[in-house]
Design a protein around this motif. Structure first.
Motif, PDB file in Angstrom:
ATOM      1  N   LYS A 119       4.358 -17.478 -19.339  1.00 48.52           N
ATOM      2  CA  LYS A 119       4.134 -18.770 -19.992  1.00 48.52           C
ATOM      3  C   LYS A 119       2.912 -18.759 -20.912  1.00 48.52           C
ATOM      4  O   LYS A 119       2.772 -19.635 -21.765  1.00 48.52           O
ATOM      5  CB  LYS A 119       3.949 -19.865 -18.928  1.00 48.52           C
ATOM      6  N   LEU A 120       1.994 -17.804 -20.668  1.00 51.93           N
ATOM      7  CA  LEU A 120       0.727 -17.805 -21.417  1.00 51.93           C
ATOM      8  C   LEU A 120       0.947 -17.197 -22.805  1.00 51.93           C
ATOM      9  O   LEU A 120       1.387 -16.057 -22.938  1.00 51.93           O
ATOM     10  CB  LEU A 120      -0.321 -16.999 -20.638  1.00 51.93           C
ATOM     11  N   GLN A 121       0.712 -17.996 -23.842  1.00 55.87           N
ATOM     12  CA  GLN A 121       0.894 -17.526 -25.222  1.00 55.87           C
ATOM     13  C   GLN A 121      -0.388 -17.797 -26.022  1.00 55.87           C
ATOM     14  O   GLN A 121      -1.161 -18.674 -25.642  1.00 55.87           O
ATOM     15  CB  GLN A 121       2.068 -18.280 -25.861  1.00 55.87           C
ATOM     16  N   PRO A 122      -0.604 -17.099 -27.129  1.00 51.63           N
ATOM     17  CA  PRO A 122      -1.839 -17.307 -27.910  1.00 51.63           C
ATOM     18  C   PRO A 122      -1.970 -18.746 -28.422  1.00 51.63           C
ATOM     19  O   PRO A 122      -3.039 -19.285 -28.545  1.00 51.63           O
ATOM     20  CB  PRO A 122      -1.732 -16.314 -29.064  1.00 51.63           C
ATOM     21  N   ALA A 166       4.685 -25.453 -16.052  1.00 53.00           N
ATOM     22  CA  ALA A 166       4.685 -25.718 -17.502  1.00 53.00           C
ATOM     23  C   ALA A 166       5.642 -24.741 -18.174  1.00 53.00           C
ATOM     24  O   ALA A 166       6.022 -23.725 -17.600  1.00 53.00           O
ATOM     25  CB  ALA A 166       3.282 -25.552 -18.083  1.00 53.00           C
ATOM     26  N   ASP A 167       6.009 -25.080 -19.403  1.00 48.86           N
ATOM     27  CA  ASP A 167       6.917 -24.199 -20.135  1.00 48.86           C
ATOM     28  C   ASP A 167       6.142 -23.217 -21.005  1.00 48.86           C
ATOM     29  O   ASP A 167       6.598 -22.110 -21.246  1.00 48.86           O
ATOM     30  CB  ASP A 167       7.850 -25.050 -21.008  1.00 48.86           C
ATOM     31  N   TRP A 212       8.153 -20.955 -26.671  1.00 49.15           N
ATOM     32  CA  TRP A 212       8.856 -22.225 -26.455  1.00 49.15           C
ATOM     33  C   TRP A 212       8.777 -22.992 -27.778  1.00 49.15           C
ATOM     34  O   TRP A 212       7.725 -23.425 -28.173  1.00 49.15           O
ATOM     35  CB  TRP A 212       8.186 -23.004 -25.309  1.00 49.15           C
ATOM     36  N   LYS A 213       9.899 -23.127 -28.438  1.00 47.15           N
ATOM     37  CA  LYS A 213       9.880 -23.539 -29.852  1.00 47.15           C
ATOM     38  C   LYS A 213       9.931 -25.043 -30.079  1.00 47.15           C
ATOM     39  O   LYS A 213       9.834 -25.492 -31.219  1.00 47.15           O
ATOM     40  CB  LYS A 213      11.077 -22.911 -30.579  1.00 47.15           C
ATOM     41  N   GLY A 229      10.579 -28.923 -19.953  1.00 47.24           N
ATOM     42  CA  GLY A 229      11.765 -28.047 -19.880  1.00 47.24           C
ATOM     43  C   GLY A 229      12.726 -28.526 -18.810  1.00 47.24           C
ATOM     44  O   GLY A 229      13.937 -28.370 -18.915  1.00 47.24           O
ATOM     45  N   GLY A 230      12.118 -29.159 -17.773  1.00 45.04           N
ATOM     46  CA  GLY A 230      12.934 -29.673 -16.666  1.00 45.04           C
ATOM     47  C   GLY A 230      13.261 -31.153 -16.832  1.00 45.04           C
ATOM     48  O   GLY A 230      13.761 -31.803 -15.916  1.00 45.04           O
ATOM     49  N   ALA A 231      12.907 -31.721 -17.976  1.00 40.45           N
ATOM     50  CA  ALA A 231      13.237 -33.125 -18.309  1.00 40.45           C
ATOM     51  C   ALA A 231      12.568 -34.123 -17.365  1.00 40.45           C
ATOM     52  O   ALA A 231      13.056 -35.231 -17.174  1.00 40.45           O
ATOM     53  CB  ALA A 231      14.755 -33.336 -18.304  1.00 40.45           C
TER      54      ALA A 231
END
Ligand code: DER
Length: 282
Positions: free
Chosen positions: A157-160, A119-120, A166-167, A132-134
């Protein structure tokens, strides 16, 4: 380096915890982390892997399976499911399709034992941004066809919450519909959706394994349960609710093939309704 080492550790742990030699159909995702998942499974030896069919999620995944000497299958070669037509007597299409009338087939929706993929970005409720890899269309097709979807990722990759680092949300679209989809996305608050270009690898847009284009749509960060009073939406983990409903809104845009939002544990139940990938601990 330490990122590759982290990917490898995550992959070997995921295989150790979630691969079983009794499995018959195993989905293999796309990207660089899943390479280590294939390495870990292949290391179990042919007497284990020769009894299993590995289902790819695109051309890179297919090459990975072939080069690792694993038996290659495809999502359109899985055993069919049958329905007793008498069970439909007197029912309307809506009654059966919305499950008002249990046909006793729900458990048969997933034909793969497990699917491993990267995952991204992942949030604490196991919602993921992918694409991300299409390869997101076949990744979601395989993820939702699997009883268990194991997302394998290193800690970067882990974000709150999603859309922190990853925008953008990758969206696979019919090329012809690109201008119309871009217009609609802007009216939905995506400031500058762009068609992903091949850059030095290919002049013009990236063309996916399905002959489609990718539109990367920036959005503000998604909300999480901690952002909302629990139960605002009345169905448990609100973050997943946000991801689920944003995903469905984007999916409804005419010309969209699939959206790179997979949602988490809650999603597992929804995934069994064949809508989105669910998630287990990375
Ligand atoms: O496209 C995807 O969703 C892939 O899983 C991919 O983005 C993950 O890539 P990585 O394992 O190379 O970070």
């Amino acid at each position: 380096d330490n990122i590759e080492a982290a990917k490898r550790r995550a992959a070997y742990k995921a295989v150790e915890d979630h691969f079983d030699t009794s499995y018959r159909y195993v989905g293999i995702g796309s990207g660089s982390t899943v390479v280590y998942v294939v390495e870990a499974i292949a290391a179990k030896g042919r007497d284990v892997t020769s009894k299993i069919v590995f289902i790819p999620t695109g051309d890179q995944s297919k090459q990975l399976i072939i080069e690792a000497g694993l038996p290659l299958g495809s999502i359109d070669s899985l055993p069919p499911v049958e329905i007793e037509h008498s069970k439909l007597d007197g029912l309307s299409a809506l009654q059966v399709a919305t499950g008002l009338q249990d046909l006793g087939l729900k458990g048969k929706r997933q034909s793969l034992d497990v699917a491993f993929d990267g995952a991204d970005e992942i949030d604490e409720e196991l919602n993921c941004i992918k694409g991300g890899g299409a390869c997101l269309f076949q990744e979601k097709l395989v993820a939702t066809a699997a009883k268990k979807f194991i997302c394998v990722a290193d800690s970067r990759k882990l974000q709150p919450r999603l859309l922190t680092k990853w925008k953008t949300i990758p969206i696979e679209i019919a090329p012809f519909a690109a201008p119309t989809i871009k217009r609609i996305l802007i009216t939905l608050g995506s400031p500058d959706p762009v068609i992903r270009q091949g850059g030095s690898a290919k002049a013009g847009p990236v063309v996916t394994d399905n002959g489609m284009w990718i539109m990367d749509a920036p959005f503000p960060p998604l909300l999480l349960a901690s952002d909302l009073k629990h139960g605002d939406h009345g169905d448990g983990e609100n973050g997943t609710w946000e991801v689920h409903h944003l995903g469905r809104r984007l999916k409804r845009i005419v010309g969209v093939l699939e959206v790179g939002l997979f949602h988490g544990r809650n999603g597992l139940q929804v995934a069994s309704a064949g809508e989105e990938g669910g998630g287990q601990k990375p």
